[in-house]
Design a protein around this motif. Structure first.
Motif, PDB file in Angstrom:
ATOM      1  N   ALA A 169       0.823  -1.177   0.239  1.00 51.99           N
ATOM      2  CA  ALA A 169       0.110   0.038  -0.045  1.00 51.99           C
ATOM      3  C   ALA A 169       0.985   1.121  -0.105  1.00 51.99           C
ATOM      4  O   ALA A 169       0.568   2.166  -0.843  1.00 51.99           O
ATOM      5  CB  ALA A 169      -0.992  -0.145   1.125  1.00 51.99           C
ATOM      6  N   CYS A 170       1.998   1.214   0.733  1.00 54.90           N
ATOM      7  CA  CYS A 170       2.791   2.604   0.957  1.00 54.90           C
ATOM      8  C   CYS A 170       3.578   2.737  -0.278  1.00 54.90           C
ATOM      9  O   CYS A 170       3.478   3.926  -0.753  1.00 54.90           O
ATOM     10  CB  CYS A 170       3.612   2.375   2.028  1.00 54.90           C
ATOM     11  SG  CYS A 170       2.822   2.521   3.799  1.00 54.90           S
ATOM     12  N   GLU A 171       4.097   1.538  -0.931  1.00 58.91           N
ATOM     13  CA  GLU A 171       4.836   1.764  -1.995  1.00 58.91           C
ATOM     14  C   GLU A 171       4.120   2.318  -3.151  1.00 58.91           C
ATOM     15  O   GLU A 171       4.447   3.189  -3.900  1.00 58.91           O
ATOM     16  CB  GLU A 171       5.670   0.600  -2.425  1.00 58.91           C
ATOM     17  CG  GLU A 171       6.656  -0.029  -1.426  1.00 58.91           C
ATOM     18  CD  GLU A 171       7.737  -1.051  -1.916  1.00 58.91           C
ATOM     19  OE1 GLU A 171       8.872  -1.205  -1.172  1.00 58.91           O
ATOM     20  OE2 GLU A 171       7.295  -2.010  -2.812  1.00 58.91           O
TER      21      GLU A 171
ATOM     22  N   THR B 127       9.692   3.817  -0.212  1.00 66.85           N
ATOM     23  CA  THR B 127       9.048   4.917  -0.042  1.00 66.85           C
ATOM     24  C   THR B 127       9.720   6.183   0.077  1.00 66.85           C
ATOM     25  O   THR B 127      11.035   6.161  -0.083  1.00 66.85           O
ATOM     26  CB  THR B 127       7.937   4.695   1.242  1.00 66.85           C
ATOM     27  OG1 THR B 127       8.887   4.250   2.139  1.00 66.85           O
ATOM     28  CG2 THR B 127       6.659   3.884   0.897  1.00 66.85           C
ATOM     29  N   ASP B 128       9.007   7.169   0.181  1.00 64.96           N
ATOM     30  CA  ASP B 128       9.901   8.677   0.440  1.00 64.96           C
ATOM     31  C   ASP B 128       9.520   8.993   1.911  1.00 64.96           C
ATOM     32  O   ASP B 128       8.366   9.305   1.824  1.00 64.96           O
ATOM     33  CB  ASP B 128       9.541   9.575  -0.705  1.00 64.96           C
ATOM     34  CG  ASP B 128      10.197  10.935  -0.422  1.00 64.96           C
ATOM     35  OD1 ASP B 128      11.075  11.002   0.556  1.00 64.96           O
ATOM     36  OD2 ASP B 128       9.701  11.894  -1.153  1.00 64.96           O
ATOM     37  N   PRO B 129      10.090   8.837   2.757  1.00 70.63           N
ATOM     38  CA  PRO B 129      11.829   8.401   2.812  1.00 70.63           C
ATOM     39  C   PRO B 129      11.773   6.776   2.743  1.00 70.63           C
ATOM     40  O   PRO B 129      10.874   6.275   3.109  1.00 70.63           O
ATOM     41  CB  PRO B 129      12.422   8.998   3.853  1.00 70.63           C
ATOM     42  CG  PRO B 129      11.133   8.829   4.972  1.00 70.63           C
ATOM     43  CD  PRO B 129      10.028   9.170   3.849  1.00 70.63           C
ATOM     44  N   GLU B 130      13.001   6.315   2.325  1.00 69.71           N
ATOM     45  CA  GLU B 130      13.021   4.778   2.314  1.00 69.71           C
ATOM     46  C   GLU B 130      13.030   4.357   3.812  1.00 69.71           C
ATOM     47  O   GLU B 130      13.620   5.045   4.737  1.00 69.71           O
ATOM     48  CB  GLU B 130      14.351   4.475   1.557  1.00 69.71           C
ATOM     49  CG  GLU B 130      14.473   4.664   0.090  1.00 69.71           C
ATOM     50  CD  GLU B 130      15.618   4.139  -0.342  1.00 69.71           C
ATOM     51  OE1 GLU B 130      15.760   4.023  -1.524  1.00 69.71           O
ATOM     52  OE2 GLU B 130      16.765   4.042   0.087  1.00 69.71           O
ATOM     53  N   VAL B 131      12.726   3.164   3.955  1.00 71.13           N
ATOM     54  CA  VAL B 131      12.602   2.510   5.097  1.00 71.13           C
ATOM     55  C   VAL B 131      13.371   0.986   5.115  1.00 71.13           C
ATOM     56  O   VAL B 131      13.070   0.356   4.216  1.00 71.13           O
ATOM     57  CB  VAL B 131      11.255   2.153   5.721  1.00 71.13           C
ATOM     58  CG1 VAL B 131      11.218   1.474   7.105  1.00 71.13           C
ATOM     59  CG2 VAL B 131      10.377   3.279   6.007  1.00 71.13           C
ATOM     60  N   ALA B 132      14.280   0.908   5.950  1.00 68.47           N
ATOM     61  CA  ALA B 132      15.245  -0.256   5.866  1.00 68.47           C
ATOM     62  C   ALA B 132      15.416  -0.677   7.543  1.00 68.47           C
ATOM     63  O   ALA B 132      15.835  -0.058   8.241  1.00 68.47           O
ATOM     64  CB  ALA B 132      16.576   0.063   5.412  1.00 68.47           C
ATOM     65  N   ALA B 133      15.005  -2.081   7.407  1.00 68.61           N
ATOM     66  CA  ALA B 133      15.017  -2.631   8.793  1.00 68.61           C
ATOM     67  C   ALA B 133      15.445  -4.036   8.821  1.00 68.61           C
ATOM     68  O   ALA B 133      15.166  -4.827   7.927  1.00 68.61           O
ATOM     69  CB  ALA B 133      13.560  -2.504   9.437  1.00 68.61           C
ATOM     70  N   VAL B 134      16.093  -4.702   9.909  1.00 65.93           N
ATOM     71  CA  VAL B 134      16.435  -5.914  10.188  1.00 65.93           C
ATOM     72  C   VAL B 134      16.394  -6.151  11.571  1.00 65.93           C
ATOM     73  O   VAL B 134      16.423  -5.552  12.243  1.00 65.93           O
ATOM     74  CB  VAL B 134      17.849  -6.197   9.624  1.00 65.93           C
ATOM     75  CG1 VAL B 134      18.990  -5.616  10.470  1.00 65.93           C
ATOM     76  CG2 VAL B 134      18.268  -7.642   9.816  1.00 65.93           C
ATOM     77  N   GLY B 135      15.833  -7.574  11.866  1.00 62.86           N
ATOM     78  CA  GLY B 135      15.968  -8.134  13.187  1.00 62.86           C
ATOM     79  C   GLY B 135      14.586  -7.550  13.885  1.00 62.86           C
ATOM     80  O   GLY B 135      13.645  -7.352  13.187  1.00 62.86           O
ATOM     81  N   LEU B 136      14.834  -7.466  15.206  1.00 69.11           N
ATOM     82  CA  LEU B 136      13.607  -7.237  15.987  1.00 69.11           C
ATOM     83  C   LEU B 136      13.369  -5.823  16.387  1.00 69.11           C
ATOM     84  O   LEU B 136      14.284  -5.070  16.538  1.00 69.11           O
ATOM     85  CB  LEU B 136      13.702  -8.114  17.374  1.00 69.11           C
ATOM     86  CG  LEU B 136      13.957  -9.559  17.348  1.00 69.11           C
ATOM     87  CD1 LEU B 136      14.032 -10.054  18.757  1.00 69.11           C
ATOM     88  CD2 LEU B 136      12.704 -10.115  16.995  1.00 69.11           C
ATOM     89  N   THR B 137      12.146  -5.383  16.423  1.00 66.03           N
ATOM     90  CA  THR B 137      11.776  -3.905  16.788  1.00 66.03           C
ATOM     91  C   THR B 137      11.943  -3.928  18.291  1.00 66.03           C
ATOM     92  O   THR B 137      11.898  -5.300  19.069  1.00 66.03           O
ATOM     93  CB  THR B 137      10.408  -3.668  16.482  1.00 66.03           C
ATOM     94  OG1 THR B 137       9.432  -4.560  17.108  1.00 66.03           O
ATOM     95  CG2 THR B 137       9.958  -3.490  14.849  1.00 66.03           C
TER      96      THR B 137
ATOM     97  N   VAL C  88      15.476   5.049   8.720  1.00 64.29           N
ATOM     98  CA  VAL C  88      14.378   5.832   7.837  1.00 64.29           C
ATOM     99  C   VAL C  88      15.178   6.847   7.421  1.00 64.29           C
ATOM    100  O   VAL C  88      15.669   7.726   7.951  1.00 64.29           O
ATOM    101  CB  VAL C  88      13.242   6.306   8.680  1.00 64.29           C
ATOM    102  CG1 VAL C  88      12.188   6.686   7.649  1.00 64.29           C
ATOM    103  CG2 VAL C  88      12.671   4.807   9.281  1.00 64.29           C
ATOM    104  N   GLY C  89      15.015   7.072   6.010  1.00 67.79           N
ATOM    105  CA  GLY C  89      15.554   8.268   5.346  1.00 67.79           C
ATOM    106  C   GLY C  89      16.153   8.136   3.920  1.00 67.79           C
ATOM    107  O   GLY C  89      15.913   6.855   3.435  1.00 67.79           O
ATOM    108  N   PRO C  90      15.950   9.229   3.157  1.00 66.43           N
ATOM    109  CA  PRO C  90      16.757   9.044   1.790  1.00 66.43           C
ATOM    110  C   PRO C  90      18.110   8.278   1.606  1.00 66.43           C
ATOM    111  O   PRO C  90      18.847   8.669   2.588  1.00 66.43           O
ATOM    112  CB  PRO C  90      16.830  10.410   1.312  1.00 66.43           C
ATOM    113  CG  PRO C  90      15.917  11.114   2.096  1.00 66.43           C
ATOM    114  CD  PRO C  90      16.020  10.348   3.493  1.00 66.43           C
ATOM    115  N   GLY C  91      17.834   7.408   0.769  1.00 69.22           N
ATOM    116  CA  GLY C  91      19.324   6.657   0.330  1.00 69.22           C
ATOM    117  C   GLY C  91      19.590   5.555   1.310  1.00 69.22           C
ATOM    118  O   GLY C  91      20.547   5.037   1.379  1.00 69.22           O
TER     119      GLY C  91
END
Length: 483
Positions: free
Chosen positions: A192-194, A374-384, A436-439
């Motif tokens: 949905a976000c993309e 998305t704008d901004p990009e979101v990149a995550a790994v592992g547990l929150t 979270v952020g551009p690039g």
């Protein structure tokens, strides 16, 4: 009905990236392998998901970033050429033809069988016409293993009128070659976000209807908050706590869609996209012939072997096992499953399936990386942080404003972003990282290595980031952690 009977060591159902990787590993182990595909070699990711969606998103995100670069923003103030964007997308998906994917299968010695494959008993697969309508049937027999790699499809809620409006799913959203003037998107997850980012950038007036309290709720809260803020600034409308009651298309296929909300309010759009989850492609695979429930997720062990199937010959790899619905995780599982099939075929009595063992898909639980473009990009790994606390871990959370990192300042004027590191205090290493952020997508693999490798904080202190790069956020995280 003509009937042939062919025998292979391994039969793979589904020629997407997951099936291709299983077949590649079993061939590398010296096992004869056939791969069965009813649509296109390359699968959902190549033609209707990852590849076309990123082709649509790249111009939108590049323009957004260019507008934050002094001396350049004045040159990119106009609208995107949708025609050029669609042409670029079509090229990346090979115009929805799989000719370019076939030479690799041949070079790897993998036999391609086109058609609909379904189990007709232990280690036996019947292949019929691609549309499943019958016709000539070919029976394949597997000496060692059958791997189900058929993935998922978009699921639609059971709402009054939904069938009559012919809503978009992810397939239509990534393959359409016309820009709807008004687009309603139901859902608040990654797709949905993309798609909101892409179609808003291409000129649609986008309205998002989100049942929950925010976007990207499975990631750290600040991720969805920043994406929401940017979408609204770009002109999209994001409504949270909103549910759809019914749909109608009174004017027929070419008319507008009316969406009635639970509140009674009515909204109108030219198209409506439902991005509300995925369903496994297991409802017409003959699972009932081997004692399994048709249409459900496959429950597997660490090697992706399906549980409760006598003889241990059936594997469920990728999205069908519901471990981690991401292409790269499915390919990871495929490499391990293919190697396990090869080892068992050689008669290896006991495989190393301990945590992080050679035949264990440990990363599916401990180090799953994901990028949301998305704008901004979101990149995550592992547990929150929330997930770690729910597991009862003793943690420390470190947050850094990425806009204070010199590399980010140089990357974009007014850079907005945030980084979070979740540290397991008992073990002394990161168990979750979010940027979270551009690039930031290209920062993620460093975090994945730190989490998967369980690299101690004290050793990370000696991993020196280059100046001036956005990756210096690692130094800022570590400095904040050390106080």
């Amino acid at each position: 009905m003509n009937q042939a009977r062919d025998e292979y060591d391994v039969i793979v159902l589904g020629a997407g990236p997951v099936g291709e990787n299983v077949a590649d590993r079993t061939r590398a182990a010296g096992l004869s392998t056939a791969i069965v595909e009813r649509e296109l070699v390359g699968g959902e990711c190549s033609y209707w998901a990852c590849v076309p969606s990123k082709a649509l998103l790249r111009p939108v995100l590049a323009r957004a970033e260019a507008r934050q670069v002094p001396g350049l923003r004045q040159s990119v103030g106009g609208a995107l050429s949708a025609t050029d964007v669609f042409a670029h997308r079509d090229k990346q998906v090979g115009d929805w033809k799989d000719d370019g994917a076939l030479p690799w299968l041949e070079s790897a010695g993998i036999d391609l069988v086109r058609g609909h494959g379904r189990l007709v008993g232990p280690q036996r697969v019947a292949v019929t016409s691609p549309d499943g309508s019958g016709g000539d049937e070919r029976i394949l027999t597997a000496r060692h293993a059958v791997a189900v790699c058929t993935g998922t499809r978009a699921s639609l809620p059971d709402l009054p009128g939904i069938a009559d409006v012919h809503p978009w799913t992810s397939r239509e959203a990534t393959s359409s070659s016309s820009v709807p003037e008004r687009l309603i998107i139901v859902g608040g997850g990654v797709v949905a976000c993309e798609m909101a980012t892409a179609w808003n950038g291409l000129g649609s007036r986008v309205t998002m209807l989100v049942r929950g309290s925010g976007l990207l709720e499975r990631i750290e809260p600040f991720a969805g908050e920043l994406v929401t803020e940017t979408l609204r600034e770009a002109g999209a409308e994001v409504r949270t706590g909103t549910s759809v009651k019914s749909l109608a298309r009174p004017g027929g296929a070419d008319g507008p869609v009316t969406v009635t909300l639970e509140s009674g309010e009515r909204l109108e759009a030219d198209e409506v996209l439902f991005a509300t989850g995925r369903t496994p492609h297991t409802d017409d695979l003959g699972l009932e012939t081997v004692g399994l429930e048709s249409g459900g997720w496959l429950t597997v062990d660490e090697t992706c072997r399906v549980r409760d199937v006598p003889g241990g010959w059936l594997y469920g790899v990728g999205d069908v096992n519901h471990r981690a619905l991401l292409t790269h995780q499915g390919k990871y599982q495929a490499r391990i499953a293919g190697a396990a099939i090869g080892a068992r075929a050689r008669g290896v009595a006991r495989l190393d399936t301990d945590r992080w063992g050679a035949y264990a898909t440990t990363a599916d639980e401990a180090a799953v990386p994901q990028v949301v473009f998305t704008d901004p990009e979101v990149a995550a790994v592992g547990l929150t942080a929330e997930q770690a606390e729910a597991e009862g871990r003793s943690i420390r959370v470190v947050d850094i404003d990425m806009g204070q990192v010199e590399g980010a300042v140089l990357y974009a004027d007014g850079y907005r972003g945030q980084a979070r590191m979740v540290v397991d205090l008992d073990r002394g290493h990161p168990i979750g990282v979010t940027f979270v952020g551009p690039g930031v997508s290209e920062l993620l693999h460093s975090a994945t290595i730190a989490v998967a490798g369980e690299v101690p904080i004290e050793r990370l202190w000696h991993a020196v980031p280059s100046f001036p790069t956005i990756s210096e956020v690692w130094l800022r995280l570590l400095e904040a952690y050390r106080g």
